[in-house]
Design a protein around this motif. Structure first.
Motif, PDB file in Angstrom:
ATOM      1  N   ILE A 403       0.835  -1.204   0.000  1.00  0.00           N
ATOM      2  CA  ILE A 403       0.000   0.000   0.000  1.00  0.00           C
ATOM      3  C   ILE A 403       0.871   1.256   0.000  1.00  0.00           C
ATOM      4  CG2 ILE A 403      -1.656   1.325   1.364  1.00  0.00           C
ATOM      5  CD1 ILE A 403      -2.764  -1.417   2.336  1.00  0.00           C
ATOM      6  N   ALA A 404       1.948   1.233   0.819  1.00  0.00           N
ATOM      7  CA  ALA A 404       2.815   2.413   0.906  1.00  0.00           C
ATOM      8  C   ALA A 404       3.499   2.704  -0.423  1.00  0.00           C
ATOM      9  CB  ALA A 404       3.853   2.206   2.003  1.00  0.00           C
ATOM     10  N   LEU A 405       3.964   1.670  -1.106  1.00  0.00           N
ATOM     11  CA  LEU A 405       4.679   1.876  -2.361  1.00  0.00           C
ATOM     12  C   LEU A 405       3.764   2.293  -3.500  1.00  0.00           C
ATOM     13  CD1 LEU A 405       7.220  -1.098  -2.315  1.00  0.00           C
ATOM     14  CD2 LEU A 405       7.718   1.328  -2.027  1.00  0.00           C
ATOM     15  N   ARG A 406       2.472   2.064  -3.339  1.00  0.00           N
ATOM     16  CA  ARG A 406       1.524   2.416  -4.403  1.00  0.00           C
ATOM     17  C   ARG A 406       0.750   3.697  -4.109  1.00  0.00           C
ATOM     18  NH1 ARG A 406       2.707  -2.722  -4.820  1.00  0.00           N
ATOM     19  NH2 ARG A 406       2.487  -3.848  -6.782  1.00  0.00           N
ATOM     20  N   ARG A 407       1.129   4.409  -3.050  1.00  0.00           N
ATOM     21  CA  ARG A 407       0.523   5.712  -2.798  1.00  0.00           C
ATOM     22  C   ARG A 407       0.901   6.658  -3.937  1.00  0.00           C
ATOM     23  NH1 ARG A 407       3.056   5.679   2.321  1.00  0.00           N
ATOM     24  NH2 ARG A 407       4.256   7.474   1.545  1.00  0.00           N
ATOM     25  N   PRO A 408      -0.044   7.476  -4.402  1.00  0.00           N
ATOM     26  CA  PRO A 408       0.277   8.391  -5.519  1.00  0.00           C
ATOM     27  C   PRO A 408       1.474   9.283  -5.233  1.00  0.00           C
ATOM     28  CG  PRO A 408      -2.091   8.320  -5.124  1.00  0.00           C
ATOM     29  CD  PRO A 408      -1.459   7.540  -4.009  1.00  0.00           C
ATOM     30  N   ASP A 409       1.584   9.807  -3.998  1.00  0.00           N
ATOM     31  CA  ASP A 409       2.714  10.680  -3.698  1.00  0.00           C
ATOM     32  C   ASP A 409       4.027   9.932  -3.703  1.00  0.00           C
ATOM     33  OD1 ASP A 409       1.762   9.292  -1.437  1.00  0.00           O
ATOM     34  OD2 ASP A 409       2.886  10.641  -0.108  1.00  0.00           O
ATOM     35  N   HIS A 410       3.963   8.657  -3.302  1.00  0.00           N
ATOM     36  CA  HIS A 410       5.186   7.845  -3.270  1.00  0.00           C
ATOM     37  C   HIS A 410       5.608   7.454  -4.679  1.00  0.00           C
ATOM     38  CE1 HIS A 410       8.240   5.123  -2.519  1.00  0.00           C
ATOM     39  NE2 HIS A 410       7.693   4.366  -1.604  1.00  0.00           N
ATOM     40  N   VAL A 411       4.633   7.066  -5.515  1.00  0.00           N
ATOM     41  CA  VAL A 411       4.934   6.666  -6.887  1.00  0.00           C
ATOM     42  C   VAL A 411       5.590   7.811  -7.638  1.00  0.00           C
ATOM     43  CG1 VAL A 411       3.912   5.980  -9.078  1.00  0.00           C
ATOM     44  CG2 VAL A 411       3.120   4.927  -6.963  1.00  0.00           C
ATOM     45  N   SER A 412       5.152   9.038  -7.372  1.00  0.00           N
ATOM     46  CA  SER A 412       5.742  10.180  -8.074  1.00  0.00           C
ATOM     47  C   SER A 412       7.165  10.451  -7.664  1.00  0.00           C
ATOM     48  CB  SER A 412       4.890  11.427  -7.830  1.00  0.00           C
ATOM     49  OG  SER A 412       4.920  11.792  -6.472  1.00  0.00           O
ATOM     50  N   GLN A 413       7.506  10.096  -6.405  1.00  0.00           N
ATOM     51  CA  GLN A 413       8.873  10.337  -5.941  1.00  0.00           C
ATOM     52  C   GLN A 413       9.822   9.239  -6.385  1.00  0.00           C
ATOM     53  OE1 GLN A 413       8.768  10.889  -1.729  1.00  0.00           O
ATOM     54  NE2 GLN A 413       7.162  12.431  -1.840  1.00  0.00           N
TER      55      GLN A 413
END
Length: 419
Positions: A403-413
């Motif tokens: 879930i953490a790795l697929r957060r939109p903010d995380h994916v963009s970083q």
């Protein structure tokens, strides 16, 4: 990491390498994709047997002495396999001479694997001879294979050969010894080999290697090879689960234990393969010091990953066979397997990502397992309840990271510091 120094040559001798590289070397530079060959997969079959032998032997000797002895044998098995993977990262297994070398190593590996159950009894000398012949023989072959190659490459393998010849004295002496003396001699031999990459294979008169000497290691090949060994270990876990379940009465307890073991294996697969492997390979490819990544993340940190899976296989069989009660040794296996596995993954992902710390999800899983320990040792839980609890921890870690790795903010970083 411990890329047997093969990797020195291509980094420092790029200009002349294409013209002078011996024909047994793989074509292209280290960042060219070198496929895993069929002969390498065939070679791995011996280590399927080795993993089976290790898990069955640990189950039969589930006490402190047995655990320490099996740990030593596991490190030896991993060490001979990972050094061979370094060599095939460098040499071309499709060449006839390299293929024959791998087949000879398979034969010695089969003897080594067969001797595991009685390695500290009547088959100690067989184990020692098989192991020493694989490490020394393979390195001698490499020195011959690159005899016309760059000087830096040959000198690197002269250093590695010196370390292996020195450790072989202790392996063979241990094979002739017995009891505690055998363990002490083998522990000394393994310690010498284990620290040698961190000491850059330093040899008086020959100097030492440098991680940049290994910078042309092929990230795709080494990553795939290590991933395949993880699959071997997971396959053994599933085989143990299925074989044990098939011989039991199918009642509520055994069916829950069976389901828990399967879900636990899936969670282990997910934690390692879902995003970890590809992200690690990408980091490996673009690292400024790929030799250091290969040494740390793949040669050293994969060892606890494999060890954790093997201990989990043992604990799954214990829970299936005896769901109602568990000994202290069984508790150590049920909790220790997931803990070692999570620790190995945490270190691996920490080194192969732009992180300030290991993944938060993995650290939380380790803390939960630690919190379970005093309650488990008071025998509040049955084996089944404890097994289900540890499976739940593994599922939680897998879900949290996913879930953490697929957060939109995380994916963009695309460069997480906390997962």
């Amino acid at each position: 990491m411990t890329s047997p120094g093969a990797h020195e040559s291509r980094g420092d001798d790029t200009a002349q390498g294409a013209a002078s590289n011996p024909p047994l070397l793989r074509a292209g530079g280290g960042h060219d994709r070198s496929p895993v060959t069929i002969i390498e997969l065939f070679f791995d079959l011996v280590f399927v047997f080795a993993v089976t032998q290790l898990s069955h032997t640990l189950l039969a000797r589930l006490d402190a002495v047995g655990a320490v002895q099996i740990a030593l044998l596991l490190i030896a098995v991993w060490w001979v396999w990972i050094f061979t993977s370094w060599v095939t990262n460098w040499l071309d297994p499709e060449r006839m001479a390299v293929r024959i070398c791998l087949l000879a190593l398979m034969l010695a590996g089969l003897v080594l694997s067969s001797s595991i159950p009685a390695a500290f009894a009547e088959h100690g000398l067989a184990f020692a001879c098989a192991y020493a012949s694989m490490q020394v023989g393979r390195t001698l072959f490499f020195v011959w294979a690159v005899r016309d190659g760059p000087e830096v490459l040959r000198r690197n393998f002269y250093r590695i050969l010196t370390w292996f010849c020195f450790s072989a004295v202790f392996w063979l002496a241990g094979g002739f010894a017995a009891g505690g003396a055998r363990f002490a001699l083998w522990a000394m031999a393994l310690m010498l080999e284990f620290v040698s990459p961190w000491l850059y294979f330093y040899v008086p008169g020959l100097g030492r290697s440098r991680t940049r000497d290994w910078s042309d290691v092929d990230p795709h090949h080494l990553s795939e090879r290590c991933g395949l060994f993880v699959i071997i270990a997971l396959g053994e876990s599933l085989l143990v689960t299925g074989a044990t379940f098939s011989g039991l009465a199918w009642n509520a307890a055994t069916m829950v234990a069976f389901a828990s073991a399967f879900v636990g294996s899936v969670a282990m697969w997910w934690i390692y393969f879902d995003t970890g492997v590809q992200r690690a390979t990408d980091y490996f490819m673009h690292s400024g010091d790929p030799g250091r990544v290969a040494r740390g993340a793949y040669t050293y940190f994969h060892l606890p990953i494999v060890a954790g899976i093997i201990v989990c296989a043992v604990s799954d069989e214990l829970v299936l066979a005896h769901p109602e009660h568990v000994s202290d040794a069984g508790i150590a296996a049920i909790l220790g397997g997931p803990a070692v596995y999570l620790l190995g993954n945490a270190l691996f992902k920490w080194m192969t990502n732009a992180r300030r710390a290991p993944p938060l999800s993995h650290l939380a899983g380790l803390l939960l397992l630690l919190a379970l320990t005093p309650v488990a040792l008071s025998h509040v839980f049955s084996a089944l309840a404890l097994g289900v609890a540890t499976t739940a921890v593994m599922v939680l870690v897998a879900a949290w990271e996913t879930i953490a790795l697929r957060r939109p903010d995380h994916v963009s970083q695309m460069s997480p510091t906390r997962v």
